[in-house]
Design an enzyme around this catalytic site. Structure first.
Site, PDB file in Angstrom:
ATOM      1  N   HIS A 149      91.509   6.010  10.469  1.00 44.22           N
ATOM      2  CA  HIS A 149      92.419   5.745  11.580  1.00 44.22           C
ATOM      3  C   HIS A 149      93.822   5.547  11.056  1.00 44.22           C
ATOM      4  O   HIS A 149      94.006   5.028   9.960  1.00 44.22           O
ATOM      5  CB  HIS A 149      91.981   4.488  12.358  1.00 44.22           C
ATOM      6  CG  HIS A 149      92.595   4.420  13.714  1.00 44.22           C
ATOM      7  ND1 HIS A 149      93.793   3.785  13.948  1.00 44.22           N
ATOM      8  CD2 HIS A 149      92.190   4.948  14.904  1.00 44.22           C
ATOM      9  CE1 HIS A 149      94.097   3.928  15.234  1.00 44.22           C
ATOM     10  NE2 HIS A 149      93.144   4.626  15.828  1.00 44.22           N
ATOM     11  N   GLU A 196      85.260   7.009  17.775  1.00 47.02           N
ATOM     12  CA  GLU A 196      84.579   8.243  18.169  1.00 47.02           C
ATOM     13  C   GLU A 196      83.119   8.305  17.731  1.00 47.02           C
ATOM     14  O   GLU A 196      82.339   9.039  18.312  1.00 47.02           O
ATOM     15  CB  GLU A 196      85.320   9.469  17.592  1.00 47.02           C
ATOM     16  CG  GLU A 196      86.799   9.518  17.889  1.00 47.02           C
ATOM     17  CD  GLU A 196      87.122   9.829  19.340  1.00 47.02           C
ATOM     18  OE1 GLU A 196      86.338   9.419  20.206  1.00 47.02           O
ATOM     19  OE2 GLU A 196      88.146  10.463  19.589  1.00 47.02           O
TER      20      GLU A 196
HETATM   21  N1  COA Z   1      87.259  12.043   6.238  1.00 48.55           N
HETATM   22  C1  COA Z   1      87.651  12.365   4.992  1.00 48.55           C
HETATM   23  N2  COA Z   1      88.852  12.055   4.478  1.00 48.55           N
HETATM   24  C2  COA Z   1      89.694  11.387   5.279  1.00 48.55           C
HETATM   25  C3  COA Z   1      89.354  11.015   6.585  1.00 48.55           C
HETATM   26  C4  COA Z   1      88.079  11.378   7.064  1.00 48.55           C
HETATM   27  N3  COA Z   1      87.676  11.058   8.315  1.00 48.55           N
HETATM   28  N4  COA Z   1      90.384  10.359   7.156  1.00 48.55           N
HETATM   29  C5  COA Z   1      91.359  10.347   6.225  1.00 48.55           C
HETATM   30  N5  COA Z   1      90.937  10.959   5.105  1.00 48.55           N
HETATM   31  C6  COA Z   1      91.694  11.148   3.878  1.00 48.55           C
HETATM   32  C7  COA Z   1      92.785  12.188   4.084  1.00 48.55           C
HETATM   33  O1  COA Z   1      92.300  13.471   3.800  1.00 48.55           O
HETATM   34  C8  COA Z   1      93.852  11.725   3.158  1.00 48.55           C
HETATM   35  O2  COA Z   1      93.539  12.181   1.867  1.00 48.55           O
HETATM   36  P1  COA Z   1      94.721  12.737   0.893  1.00 48.55           P
HETATM   37  O3  COA Z   1      95.615  11.548   0.676  1.00 48.55           O
HETATM   38  O4  COA Z   1      93.965  13.164  -0.320  1.00 48.55           O
HETATM   39  O5  COA Z   1      95.382  13.839   1.639  1.00 48.55           O
HETATM   40  C9  COA Z   1      93.704  10.209   3.153  1.00 48.55           C
HETATM   41  O6  COA Z   1      92.360   9.929   3.576  1.00 48.55           O
HETATM   42  C10 COA Z   1      94.647   9.525   4.062  1.00 48.55           C
HETATM   43  O7  COA Z   1      94.486  10.034   5.345  1.00 48.55           O
HETATM   44  P2  COA Z   1      95.673  10.336   6.315  1.00 48.55           P
HETATM   45  O8  COA Z   1      95.691  11.795   6.594  1.00 48.55           O
HETATM   46  O9  COA Z   1      96.941   9.709   5.862  1.00 48.55           O
HETATM   47  O10 COA Z   1      95.237   9.614   7.592  1.00 48.55           O
HETATM   48  P3  COA Z   1      95.973   9.796   8.960  1.00 48.55           P
HETATM   49  O11 COA Z   1      96.466   8.462   9.323  1.00 48.55           O
HETATM   50  O12 COA Z   1      96.974  10.874   8.955  1.00 48.55           O
HETATM   51  O13 COA Z   1      94.795  10.312   9.850  1.00 48.55           O
HETATM   52  C11 COA Z   1      92.964  10.427  11.222  1.00 48.55           C
HETATM   53  C12 COA Z   1      94.072   9.520  10.692  1.00 48.55           C
HETATM   54  C13 COA Z   1      92.240   9.690  12.336  1.00 48.55           C
HETATM   55  C14 COA Z   1      93.570  11.693  11.806  1.00 48.55           C
HETATM   56  C15 COA Z   1      92.003  10.781  10.065  1.00 48.55           C
HETATM   57  O14 COA Z   1      91.423   9.618   9.563  1.00 48.55           O
HETATM   58  C16 COA Z   1      90.953  11.781  10.476  1.00 48.55           C
HETATM   59  O15 COA Z   1      91.180  12.987  10.425  1.00 48.55           O
HETATM   60  N6  COA Z   1      89.727  11.299  10.921  1.00 48.55           N
HETATM   61  C17 COA Z   1      88.713  12.204  11.368  1.00 48.55           C
HETATM   62  C18 COA Z   1      88.952  12.609  12.827  1.00 48.55           C
HETATM   63  C19 COA Z   1      88.680  11.486  13.780  1.00 48.55           C
HETATM   64  O16 COA Z   1      87.702  10.755  13.675  1.00 48.55           O
HETATM   65  N7  COA Z   1      89.588  11.366  14.780  1.00 48.55           N
HETATM   66  C20 COA Z   1      89.507  10.348  15.795  1.00 48.55           C
HETATM   67  C21 COA Z   1      90.496   9.265  15.540  1.00 48.55           C
HETATM   68  S1  COA Z   1      90.274   7.866  16.600  1.00 48.55           S
END
Ligand code: COA
Length: 360
Positions: free
Chosen positions: A243, A302
């Site tokens: 998140h 989710e």
């Molecule tokens: N699975 C695997 N790796 C994940 C991850 C996940 N669910 N969520 C974050 N990461 C990783 C990213 O790839 C990133 O790695 P990197 O630094 O090597 O690029 C790192 O953790 C940091 O993530 P970041 O992209 O900064 O997080 P964010 O704040 O931009 O993204 C979400 C937040 C929710 C978009 C992200 O956690 C995600 O894609 N989750 C899966 C989709 C989901 O469940 N969405 C509903 C949200 S309520």
């Protein structure tokens, strides 16, 4: 520059507070735990809309009337619209609703995904849509329109808990999109459509369907860890985890896990399905901890949404539409708050392209 705008405060709001370090969500002064224990969706909608319209009628009746008023739009569904994904079909139908800034417009926008989602589900199955009831509870009516029979009390309570849990959540991507459009004074329908469009993507509201795909792909609890490791090795994101704001477990995950456990106790969820979900969750948390030891990636809203909506009978491709049913309440309230107290939202960009050649 901060390309994801993390930590940027872009609005003052009385609507909700997301405390990412404490893992706490407050809606208009009430913590989510208290809210889900005692409220129906109508109650939370009344709470969110309070003070944003000149006069507030009794919400259950007014929302019931709005469900009845929007039902006629399902008559315009044709083969082209049915060929779209459900969220795209809902978006197309909602685009027919007129703009306005009054309560009647707001309630029709909240009613629209609640009526259009069951209608689209039935039309896709070759069945006629079922008319809403002006006097039923909102969640009960949604289920009756989908199932074609009155839902059980447990089913109604589970959907109410879900809709309450997702009703509002700070300045998330869709709410921000809705506030940007509202800040131009475009009207509530335009703001809500912007929110709906932002909700569609898998990084925001589109994740719970893929959570079920993940459970199906893992297959058995014994296979969960292997499947998760393979997915991470392919650099895939695990849906239902991580998140932008929470650095601990998303409190909404626990609110929904509680509802899922109640459904399982009443026999509405196969214990084997719940066991598989729990195995996938623990394998994912362990693998994410190994992969990102410096960044806590925990279960988000989710993950248990997926089991809850599956057990209520919503097809997985409609899960985002059900999310929209709850979140329209938040979008409408934020849009009104933006119009009444905010300014045009217009940030700057940093130009990094070429400059015209200097004249010699
Ligand atoms: N699975 C695997 N790796 C994940 C991850 C996940 N669910 N969520 C974050 N990461 C990783 C990213 O790839 C990133 O790695 P990197 O630094 O090597 O690029 C790192 O953790 C940091 O993530 P970041 O992209 O900064 O997080 P964010 O704040 O931009 O993204 C979400 C937040 C929710 C978009 C992200 O956690 C995600 O894609 N989750 C899966 C989709 C989901 O469940 N969405 C509903 C949200 S309520």
């Amino acid at each position: 520059m901060n390309s994801g705008l993390e930590d940027v405060v872009a609005a003052e709001t009385v609507l909700s507070d997301v405390d990412g370090n404490a893992g706490r969500l407050i809606i208009r002064g009430i913590s989510l735990d208290d809210l889900v224990a005692h409220s129906r969706y109508e109650d939370v909608l009344a709470l969110l809309l309070d003070g944003f319209f000149p006069a507030m009628p009794s919400l259950p009746e007014a929302l019931g009337a709005a469900r009845v008023a929007v039902f006629k739009h399902l008559a315009s569904v044709d083969a082209g619209l049915l060929a779209l994904s459900p969220i795209e079909a809902i978006r197309a139908l909602m685009a027919r609703l007129p703009d306005g800034d009054d309560l009647a417009t707001a309630l029709q926008l909240v009613a629209a995904p609640a009526v259009f989602t069951p209608g689209i589900i039935r039309l896709r199955a070759g069945l006629a849509p079922i008319e809403p009831s002006a006097t039923a509870g909102h969640a009960a009516d949604v289920l009756a329109m989908m199932l074609g029979k009155p839902p059980t009390l447990q089913q109604t309570a589970a959907l109410d808990r879900y809709l309450v849990t997702v009703a509002d959540h700070g300045l998330n991507a869709s709410t921000f999109a809705a506030r940007v459009v509202a800040s131009t004074q475009a009207g509530l329908a335009s703001a809500v459509l912007a929110g709906l469009s932002a909700l569609k993507g898998p990084l925001h509201g589109g994740a719970p369907g893929p959570v079920l795909d993940m459970l199906d792909a893992a297959g058995t609890p014994a296979n969960a860890a292997l499947w998760i490791d393979d997915a991470l090795a392919r650099d895939e994101r695990l849906m239902g985890f991580g998140h932008r704001v929470y650095r601990v477990r998303d409190p909404r995950a626990d609110a929904l896990k509680g509802a899922v456990e109640l459904l399982a106790a009443s026999g509405a969820i196969d214990p084997a399905r719940l066991a598989l979900a729990e195995a996938v969750e623990s394998a994912a948390l362990a693998a994410l901890r190994r992969k990102k030891p410096d960044r806590r990636l925990d279960t988000n809203v989710e993950f248990y949404t997926a089991l809850l909506l599956e057990s209520l009978g919503f097809p997985r491709e409609t899960f985002t539409c059900v999310f929209a049913m709850g979140r329209t309440g938040g979008w409408v309230a934020h849009a009104r708050e933006q119009v009444l107290g905010g300014r045009l939202i217009r940030p700057m960009s940093k130009y990094v392209g070429p400059r015209p050649q200097q004249a010699a």
